[in-house]
Design a protein around this motif. Structure first.
Motif, short mmCIF file in Angstrom:
data_model
loop_
_atom_site.label_atom_id
_atom_site.label_comp_id
_atom_site.label_asym_id
_atom_site.label_seq_id
_atom_site.Cartn_x
_atom_site.Cartn_y
_atom_site.Cartn_z
N LEU A 101 0.83 -1.20 0.00
CA LEU A 101 0.00 0.00 0.00
C LEU A 101 0.86 1.25 0.00
N ILE A 102 0.33 2.31 -0.60
CA ILE A 102 0.97 3.62 -0.58
C ILE A 102 0.13 4.52 0.32
N ARG A 103 0.78 5.14 1.30
CA ARG A 103 0.08 6.07 2.18
C ARG A 103 0.62 7.48 1.95
N GLY A 104 -0.28 8.43 1.80
CA GLY A 104 0.12 9.82 1.65
C GLY A 104 0.49 10.42 3.00
N LEU A 105 1.61 11.12 3.04
CA LEU A 105 2.08 11.75 4.27
C LEU A 105 1.67 13.21 4.37
N THR A 106 1.41 13.82 3.24
CA THR A 106 1.08 15.25 3.16
C THR A 106 -0.28 15.39 2.51
N ALA A 107 -0.80 16.61 2.52
CA ALA A 107 -2.07 16.87 1.84
C ALA A 107 -1.94 16.49 0.36
N CYS A 108 -0.85 16.87 -0.25
CA CYS A 108 -0.59 16.54 -1.66
C CYS A 108 -0.54 15.03 -1.85
N GLY A 109 0.16 14.34 -0.98
CA GLY A 109 0.27 12.88 -1.08
C GLY A 109 -1.06 12.19 -0.90
N ARG A 110 -1.81 12.61 0.12
CA ARG A 110 -3.12 11.99 0.37
C ARG A 110 -4.08 12.23 -0.79
N ALA A 111 -4.08 13.45 -1.32
CA ALA A 111 -4.96 13.76 -2.45
C ALA A 111 -4.58 12.95 -3.67
N THR A 112 -3.29 12.76 -3.88
CA THR A 112 -2.82 11.99 -5.04
C THR A 112 -3.17 10.51 -4.90
N VAL A 113 -3.02 9.96 -3.70
CA VAL A 113 -3.40 8.55 -3.47
C VAL A 113 -4.87 8.34 -3.84
N LEU A 114 -5.72 9.26 -3.44
CA LEU A 114 -7.15 9.12 -3.74
C LEU A 114 -7.45 9.38 -5.21
N ALA A 115 -6.94 10.48 -5.75
CA ALA A 115 -7.27 10.86 -7.13
C ALA A 115 -6.79 9.82 -8.14
N LEU A 116 -5.61 9.26 -7.92
CA LEU A 116 -5.05 8.29 -8.86
C LEU A 116 -5.35 6.85 -8.44
N GLN A 117 -6.11 6.70 -7.37
CA GLN A 117 -6.49 5.37 -6.86
C GLN A 117 -5.27 4.45 -6.75
N LEU A 118 -4.23 4.97 -6.11
CA LEU A 118 -2.97 4.23 -6.03
C LEU A 118 -3.07 2.92 -5.28
N ASN A 119 -4.11 2.75 -4.48
CA ASN A 119 -4.30 1.50 -3.75
C ASN A 119 -5.51 0.73 -4.26
N ASN A 120 -5.79 0.85 -5.56
CA ASN A 120 -6.91 0.08 -6.11
C ASN A 120 -6.60 -1.41 -5.95
N PRO A 121 -7.62 -2.24 -5.85
CA PRO A 121 -7.40 -3.67 -5.56
C PRO A 121 -6.44 -4.36 -6.53
N TYR A 122 -6.50 -4.01 -7.81
CA TYR A 122 -5.61 -4.65 -8.78
C TYR A 122 -4.15 -4.29 -8.50
N ALA A 123 -3.88 -3.01 -8.25
CA ALA A 123 -2.51 -2.57 -7.98
C ALA A 123 -1.97 -3.25 -6.71
N VAL A 124 -2.80 -3.33 -5.68
CA VAL A 124 -2.36 -3.96 -4.43
C VAL A 124 -2.06 -5.44 -4.65
N MET A 125 -2.92 -6.12 -5.39
CA MET A 125 -2.71 -7.54 -5.68
C MET A 125 -1.39 -7.76 -6.44
N VAL A 126 -1.14 -6.94 -7.43
CA VAL A 126 0.10 -7.06 -8.21
C VAL A 126 1.31 -6.76 -7.33
N ARG A 127 1.23 -5.71 -6.52
CA ARG A 127 2.35 -5.39 -5.62
C ARG A 127 2.63 -6.54 -4.66
N GLN A 128 1.58 -7.20 -4.16
CA GLN A 128 1.77 -8.34 -3.25
C GLN A 128 2.52 -9.47 -3.95
N ALA A 129 2.21 -9.70 -5.22
CA ALA A 129 2.94 -10.72 -5.98
C ALA A 129 4.39 -10.30 -6.18
#
Length: 139
Positions: A101-129
């Motif tokens: 998982l990617i966690r945003g540390l700043t307002a910019c980071g948190r907004a980017t995690v949400l806007a770009l859906q950086l923790n979408n289920p597919y991305a998380v599954m691939v990262r786990q592999a």
């Protein structure tokens, strides 16, 4: 659709170290070619100049679309999205759950995690592999 010369594409690819500026996925593990991202989209007045270009994986680039700003739910403010060319990833994000998982540390980071859906289920599954294979998180 803009035309970006091959030489400029190569410089952007080298400067970005062949990895997505947002989720840090490495080209050698991504199915398909990392795309040239307009940090400020052309639709929002951005240019094809080198200082407005970076690499993005297809998922990040598609979720980003024409967005330049996102909502930080912690401060309830609209902020500019992360700029991988001018901002340092580690100042705005950290890896959690061993890199899944990617966690945003700043307002910019948190907004980017949400806007770009950086923790979408597919991305998380691939990262786990990738973690299981010893390929992730990147240095």
């Amino acid at each position: 659709m803009s035309y970006i010369p091959k030489e400029l594409r190569q410089r952007v690819r080298e400067t970005a170290n062949n990895q997505c500026g947002y989720c840090k996925s490495l080209q050698k593990y991504v199915l398909g070619i990392l795309e040239i991202d307009h940090i400020i989209p052309k639709a929002a007045g951005g240019s094809d100049e080198e200082d407005n270009l970076w690499l993005a994986c297809r998922l990040c680039n598609s979720y980003k679309g024409t967005k330049t700003h996102g909502m930080d739910i912690e401060t309830n403010t609209t902020v500019a999205l992360f700029n991988p060319r001018t901002q340092k990833w580690s100042e705005h994000f950290i890896w959690e759950r061993e890199g899944a998982l990617i966690r945003g540390l700043t307002a910019c980071g948190r907004a980017t995690v949400l806007a770009l859906q950086l923790n979408n289920p597919y991305a998380v599954m691939v990262r786990q592999a990738w973690i299981s294979a010893g390929w992730h998180p990147p240095d």
